[in-house]
Design a protein around this motif. Structure first.
Motif, PDB file in Angstrom:
ATOM      1  N   VAL A  83      -7.782  -1.166  -1.723  1.00 48.75           N
ATOM      2  CA  VAL A  83      -8.903  -1.445  -0.819  1.00 48.75           C
ATOM      3  C   VAL A  83      -8.426  -2.219   0.403  1.00 48.75           C
ATOM      4  O   VAL A  83      -8.764  -1.890   1.547  1.00 48.75           O
ATOM      5  CB  VAL A  83     -10.006  -2.237  -1.549  1.00 48.75           C
ATOM      6  N   LEU A  84      -7.609  -3.248   0.173  1.00 47.27           N
ATOM      7  CA  LEU A  84      -7.119  -4.056   1.287  1.00 47.27           C
ATOM      8  C   LEU A  84      -6.277  -3.229   2.244  1.00 47.27           C
ATOM      9  O   LEU A  84      -6.368  -3.383   3.469  1.00 47.27           O
ATOM     10  CB  LEU A  84      -6.302  -5.235   0.752  1.00 47.27           C
ATOM     11  N   ALA A  85      -5.446  -2.335   1.693  1.00 52.23           N
ATOM     12  CA  ALA A  85      -4.601  -1.497   2.545  1.00 52.23           C
ATOM     13  C   ALA A  85      -5.440  -0.525   3.364  1.00 52.23           C
ATOM     14  O   ALA A  85      -5.175  -0.299   4.552  1.00 52.23           O
ATOM     15  CB  ALA A  85      -3.593  -0.741   1.688  1.00 52.23           C
ATOM     16  N   ALA A  86      -6.460   0.063   2.743  1.00 51.79           N
ATOM     17  CA  ALA A  86      -7.296   1.041   3.439  1.00 51.79           C
ATOM     18  C   ALA A  86      -8.102   0.399   4.562  1.00 51.79           C
ATOM     19  O   ALA A  86      -8.388   1.056   5.572  1.00 51.79           O
ATOM     20  CB  ALA A  86      -8.235   1.726   2.445  1.00 51.79           C
ATOM     21  N   GLU A  87      -8.460  -0.861   4.399  1.00 49.41           N
ATOM     22  CA  GLU A  87      -9.337  -1.536   5.358  1.00 49.41           C
ATOM     23  C   GLU A  87      -8.578  -2.400   6.363  1.00 49.41           C
ATOM     24  O   GLU A  87      -9.194  -2.960   7.276  1.00 49.41           O
ATOM     25  CB  GLU A  87     -10.330  -2.426   4.621  1.00 49.41           C
ATOM     26  N   ALA A  88      -7.267  -2.559   6.220  1.00 48.63           N
ATOM     27  CA  ALA A  88      -6.516  -3.526   7.016  1.00 48.63           C
ATOM     28  C   ALA A  88      -6.692  -3.282   8.516  1.00 48.63           C
ATOM     29  O   ALA A  88      -6.540  -2.159   9.005  1.00 48.63           O
ATOM     30  CB  ALA A  88      -5.039  -3.469   6.647  1.00 48.63           C
ATOM     31  N   VAL A  89      -7.007  -4.349   9.235  1.00 48.79           N
ATOM     32  CA  VAL A  89      -7.161  -4.296  10.688  1.00 48.79           C
ATOM     33  C   VAL A  89      -5.840  -4.729  11.322  1.00 48.79           C
ATOM     34  O   VAL A  89      -5.425  -5.880  11.153  1.00 48.79           O
ATOM     35  CB  VAL A  89      -8.301  -5.210  11.161  1.00 48.79           C
ATOM     36  N   PRO A  90      -5.150  -3.848  12.036  1.00 44.30           N
ATOM     37  CA  PRO A  90      -3.864  -4.205  12.632  1.00 44.30           C
ATOM     38  C   PRO A  90      -3.963  -5.448  13.515  1.00 44.30           C
ATOM     39  O   PRO A  90      -4.942  -5.638  14.239  1.00 44.30           O
ATOM     40  CB  PRO A  90      -3.503  -2.966  13.462  1.00 44.30           C
ATOM     41  N   GLY A  91      -2.944  -6.275  13.430  1.00 43.63           N
ATOM     42  CA  GLY A  91      -2.917  -7.525  14.181  1.00 43.63           C
ATOM     43  C   GLY A  91      -3.433  -8.690  13.383  1.00 43.63           C
ATOM     44  O   GLY A  91      -3.003  -9.834  13.566  1.00 43.63           O
ATOM     45  N   VAL A  92      -4.371  -8.412  12.458  1.00 45.91           N
ATOM     46  CA  VAL A  92      -4.977  -9.447  11.617  1.00 45.91           C
ATOM     47  C   VAL A  92      -4.485  -9.351  10.185  1.00 45.91           C
ATOM     48  O   VAL A  92      -4.309 -10.373   9.506  1.00 45.91           O
ATOM     49  CB  VAL A  92      -6.518  -9.343  11.661  1.00 45.91           C
ATOM     50  N   GLU A  93      -4.244  -8.121   9.711  1.00 48.07           N
ATOM     51  CA  GLU A  93      -3.852  -7.893   8.319  1.00 48.07           C
ATOM     52  C   GLU A  93      -2.735  -6.862   8.257  1.00 48.07           C
ATOM     53  O   GLU A  93      -2.596  -6.028   9.162  1.00 48.07           O
ATOM     54  CB  GLU A  93      -5.025  -7.339   7.496  1.00 48.07           C
ATOM     55  N   GLU A  94      -1.990  -6.905   7.163  1.00 48.25           N
ATOM     56  CA  GLU A  94      -1.041  -5.843   6.869  1.00 48.25           C
ATOM     57  C   GLU A  94      -0.771  -5.810   5.376  1.00 48.25           C
ATOM     58  O   GLU A  94      -0.871  -6.834   4.692  1.00 48.25           O
ATOM     59  CB  GLU A  94       0.275  -6.043   7.621  1.00 48.25           C
ATOM     60  N   VAL A  95      -0.473  -4.638   4.857  1.00 48.69           N
ATOM     61  CA  VAL A  95      -0.043  -4.476   3.478  1.00 48.69           C
ATOM     62  C   VAL A  95       1.276  -3.721   3.512  1.00 48.69           C
ATOM     63  O   VAL A  95       1.340  -2.578   3.989  1.00 48.69           O
ATOM     64  CB  VAL A  95      -1.079  -3.704   2.635  1.00 48.69           C
ATOM     65  N   GLY A  96       2.348  -4.358   3.041  1.00 53.38           N
ATOM     66  CA  GLY A  96       3.661  -3.744   3.081  1.00 53.38           C
ATOM     67  C   GLY A  96       4.267  -3.618   1.703  1.00 53.38           C
ATOM     68  O   GLY A  96       3.841  -4.275   0.750  1.00 53.38           O
ATOM     69  N   GLY A  97       5.288  -2.748   1.578  1.00 52.99           N
ATOM     70  CA  GLY A  97       5.971  -2.566   0.312  1.00 52.99           C
ATOM     71  C   GLY A  97       5.482  -1.341  -0.429  1.00 52.99           C
ATOM     72  O   GLY A  97       4.487  -0.709  -0.061  1.00 52.99           O
ATOM     73  N   ALA A  98       6.180  -1.023  -1.505  1.00 56.63           N
ATOM     74  CA  ALA A  98       5.839   0.138  -2.325  1.00 56.63           C
ATOM     75  C   ALA A  98       4.727  -0.213  -3.300  1.00 56.63           C
ATOM     76  O   ALA A  98       4.584  -1.381  -3.699  1.00 56.63           O
ATOM     77  CB  ALA A  98       7.077   0.613  -3.091  1.00 56.63           C
ATOM     78  N   PRO A  99       3.901   0.779  -3.697  1.00 51.13           N
ATOM     79  CA  PRO A  99       2.838   0.507  -4.678  1.00 51.13           C
ATOM     80  C   PRO A  99       3.395  -0.172  -5.927  1.00 51.13           C
ATOM     81  O   PRO A  99       4.436   0.207  -6.455  1.00 51.13           O
ATOM     82  CB  PRO A  99       2.313   1.918  -5.002  1.00 51.13           C
ATOM     83  N   GLY A 100       2.674  -1.192  -6.353  1.00 53.48           N
ATOM     84  CA  GLY A 100       3.112  -1.996  -7.488  1.00 53.48           C
ATOM     85  C   GLY A 100       3.908  -3.213  -7.081  1.00 53.48           C
ATOM     86  O   GLY A 100       4.035  -4.171  -7.851  1.00 53.48           O
ATOM     87  N   ARG A 101       4.434  -3.198  -5.855  1.00 48.93           N
ATOM     88  CA  ARG A 101       5.226  -4.327  -5.359  1.00 48.93           C
ATOM     89  C   ARG A 101       4.806  -4.694  -3.939  1.00 48.93           C
ATOM     90  O   ARG A 101       5.600  -5.246  -3.164  1.00 48.93           O
ATOM     91  CB  ARG A 101       6.717  -3.993  -5.388  1.00 48.93           C
ATOM     92  N   ARG A 102       3.563  -4.387  -3.603  1.00 50.30           N
ATOM     93  CA  ARG A 102       3.104  -4.635  -2.241  1.00 50.30           C
ATOM     94  C   ARG A 102       2.817  -6.117  -1.999  1.00 50.30           C
ATOM     95  O   ARG A 102       2.599  -6.890  -2.929  1.00 50.30           O
ATOM     96  CB  ARG A 102       1.832  -3.817  -1.971  1.00 50.30           C
ATOM     97  N   VAL A 103       2.804  -6.474  -0.724  1.00 51.72           N
ATOM     98  CA  VAL A 103       2.435  -7.825  -0.302  1.00 51.72           C
ATOM     99  C   VAL A 103       1.350  -7.700   0.766  1.00 51.72           C
ATOM    100  O   VAL A 103       1.497  -6.931   1.729  1.00 51.72           O
ATOM    101  CB  VAL A 103       3.639  -8.603   0.271  1.00 51.72           C
ATOM    102  N   TYR A 104       0.256  -8.424   0.552  1.00 51.87           N
ATOM    103  CA  TYR A 104      -0.848  -8.458   1.519  1.00 51.87           C
ATOM    104  C   TYR A 104      -0.704  -9.715   2.352  1.00 51.87           C
ATOM    105  O   TYR A 104      -0.538 -10.817   1.815  1.00 51.87           O
ATOM    106  CB  TYR A 104      -2.186  -8.458   0.780  1.00 51.87           C
ATOM    107  N   ARG A 105      -0.766  -9.563   3.660  1.00 51.62           N
ATOM    108  CA  ARG A 105      -0.662 -10.701   4.569  1.00 51.62           C
ATOM    109  C   ARG A 105      -1.799 -10.635   5.566  1.00 51.62           C
ATOM    110  O   ARG A 105      -2.200  -9.553   5.997  1.00 51.62           O
ATOM    111  CB  ARG A 105       0.682 -10.702   5.307  1.00 51.62           C
ATOM    112  N   ARG A 106      -2.317 -11.820   5.935  1.00 51.12           N
ATOM    113  CA  ARG A 106      -3.367 -11.861   6.946  1.00 51.12           C
ATOM    114  C   ARG A 106      -3.427 -13.234   7.593  1.00 51.12           C
ATOM    115  O   ARG A 106      -2.924 -14.223   7.053  1.00 51.12           O
ATOM    116  CB  ARG A 106      -4.724 -11.493   6.372  1.00 51.12           C
ATOM    117  N   THR A 107      -4.084 -13.265   8.759  1.00 49.33           N
ATOM    118  CA  THR A 107      -4.334 -14.529   9.445  1.00 49.33           C
ATOM    119  C   THR A 107      -5.687 -15.075   9.014  1.00 49.33           C
ATOM    120  O   THR A 107      -6.579 -14.323   8.607  1.00 49.33           O
ATOM    121  CB  THR A 107      -4.313 -14.344  10.975  1.00 49.33           C
ATOM    122  N   LEU A 108      -5.847 -16.373   9.110  1.00 50.90           N
ATOM    123  CA  LEU A 108      -7.082 -17.045   8.718  1.00 50.90           C
ATOM    124  C   LEU A 108      -7.495 -18.045   9.788  1.00 50.90           C
ATOM    125  O   LEU A 108      -6.657 -18.820  10.277  1.00 50.90           O
ATOM    126  CB  LEU A 108      -6.895 -17.805   7.398  1.00 50.90           C
TER     127      LEU A 108
END
Length: 450
Positions: free
Chosen positions: A215-240
């Motif tokens: 869900v987070l990957a599908a909705e990620a807004v570039p510049g504010v969020e990103e989801v990187g890495g392979a499935p099962g080992r992904r990392v979600y990053r965002r600004t707050l």
């Protein structure tokens, strides 16, 4: 649950109830989580408490073995729509630390005396005691994960003075701050705040992290969020955007009984608030046992629940941001970020901006400007203590806002576990977990994601 049932949970070391209640042992002066691995005390020596703050207020100190302050929060506080539930969400967001009891009461629409009475009657602790227990936990995290000087830890955790901090730590943990720091593995500590604060975000039961990260990957807004890495080992990053400053968070997808995260904050006073918002985004305080039991009894949902036990209903790191994104969609949200978002002083990889504040978006065009103006003026409240029915009515009154979008906002921004879109006729047997039922249907591909 009655006390005999609670004692049975303690005797069986049942982790399902960690955070739902606490027990204390009169002969040792210690309070624990239900799953504590220590020898089960005799029933006559056990007392039960709804919150850690109530146990602390009765003179008990936290168990060093099971660390009851680190358990997930009670799912009840996120589900309930009454004053106590709303108050607990606001306290978790740090409102008492920032605005005092008067500020908390004002947000709830009650007098400070009424709020104190209701919380004390039901939870055994008032707002000051509840906030104090939260500050203690924040202080322990900072002491054991950073090399910050003790005085800086005290003020970052929200204490008014070093003396108050020292007295509280001794009372809650039966240790000095230095002793508490020395008890933690040094390998987990970071040299400076710039390296970030490492966190273990606890949850109860099974946790379907892959579905949440999808869900987070599908909705990620570039510049504010990103989801990187392979499935099962992904990392979600965002600004707050936070009350005192800004932050960047990274969360590892791999579940280990907790989720590993790291928070980079410009002001460490925002730690409690940032953690609370992250927990709401990832739905970490849910009670998957209760959800799965109810939904798994339905013939249609039973195979879905069996395939994905512990499926969560993601929330929002910023309710106002979520409302705008639900209205305009990801592509338009990216455009708004580029035009109205505040650029970070130092970009971090692809993270370059904070999502625009409501006041800035009020200068935009169309329905988004109307929504933003209502948020900026306070005519519409979506904070953790907002009344969900009032917020829904205010949203529906805005031009360009349809009932389906409002249902998304109520589910995600306001964390309501029992929302159904207006165009779907869902069985009453799915109550009070219809939001989770819909998440099962979407994850299985039976409903479109929105």
């Amino acid at each position: 649950m009655d006390e005999d049932t609670r004692y049975e949970a303690v005797r069986s070391r049942d982790g399902r109830f960690d955070g739902e209640f606490f027990f204390a042992v009169s002969t040792t002066g210690i309070y624990c989580r239900p799953s504590c691995p220590a020898v089960t005390p005799k029933r006559r020596n056990v007392r039960f408490f709804a919150t850690a703050a109530a146990a602390q207020g009765s003179g008990f100190r936290a168990c060093r073995r099971c660390r009851p302050d680190a358990v997930p929060g009670s799912a009840e506080w996120n589900a309930r729509a009454d004053v106590v539930g709303r108050a607990m969400r606001l306290i978790g967001d740090g409102v008492v630390d920032r605005e005092g009891v008067a500020g908390l009461a004002g947000r709830l629409g009650y007098s400070a005396r009424q709020v104190q009475r209701q919380l004390t009657a039901e939870l055994g602790a008032g707002p000051v005691a509840l906030a104090r227990a939260q500050r203690s936990h924040t202080a322990r995290v900072l002491l054991q994960t950073t090399e910050l000087p003790v005085a800086q830890v005290a003020f970052a955790a929200g204490f008014a003075s070093v003396r108050q901090f020292n007295d509280t730590i001794r009372t809650v943990y039966a240790s000095t701050p230095s002793e508490l720091r020395a008890a933690a593995p040094g390998a987990r500590r970071t040299a400076t705040p710039s390296a970030g604060v490492p966190l273990r975000l606890a949850y109860r039961g099974a946790y379907q992290s892959s579905a949440v990260f999808d869900v987070l990957a599908a909705e990620a807004v570039p510049g504010v969020e990103e989801v990187g890495g392979a499935p099962g080992r992904r990392v979600y990053r965002r600004t707050l955007r936070l009350p005192y400053g800004t932050g960047i968070v990274a969360v590892d997808e791999r579940p280990r009984g907790w989720l590993d995260a790291r928070l980079h904050l410009t002001d460490l006073r925002d730690l409690t608030t940032a953690v609370g918002r992250l927990r709401r985004l990832l739905d970490l305080d849910a009670d998957p046992y209760a959800v799965d039991e109810r939904l798994g009894a339905d013939p249609r949902l039973a195979p879905l629940v069996a395939a994905r036990p512990g499926l969560r209903s993601p929330g929002a790191a910023d309710p106002e941001e979520l409302a705008v994104r639900a209205l305009v969609g990801t592509e338009e949200a990216e455009r708004l970020v580029r035009r109205y978002g505040k650029a970070l002083d130092a970009p971090c990889g692809s993270l370059t901006h904070l999502f625009p504040e409501a006041a800035a978006l009020a200068q935009a065009d169309g329905p988004v400007a109307t929504l933003a103006a209502a948020l900026a003026d306070g005519d519409l409240r979506l904070d953790p203590g907002a009344d969900r029915d009032d917020a829904q009515a205010a949203l529906l009154a805005l031009p360009g806002m349809d009932a389906r979008t409002v249902a998304v906002i109520r589910t995600r921004a306001l964390g309501d576990p029992d929302v159904a879109p207006p165009d779907l006729d869902l069985p009453d047997s799915w109550r009070p977990w219809r939001s989770y039922a819909l998440q099962h249907l979407r994850t299985a591909g039976e409903l479109e994601h929105r």
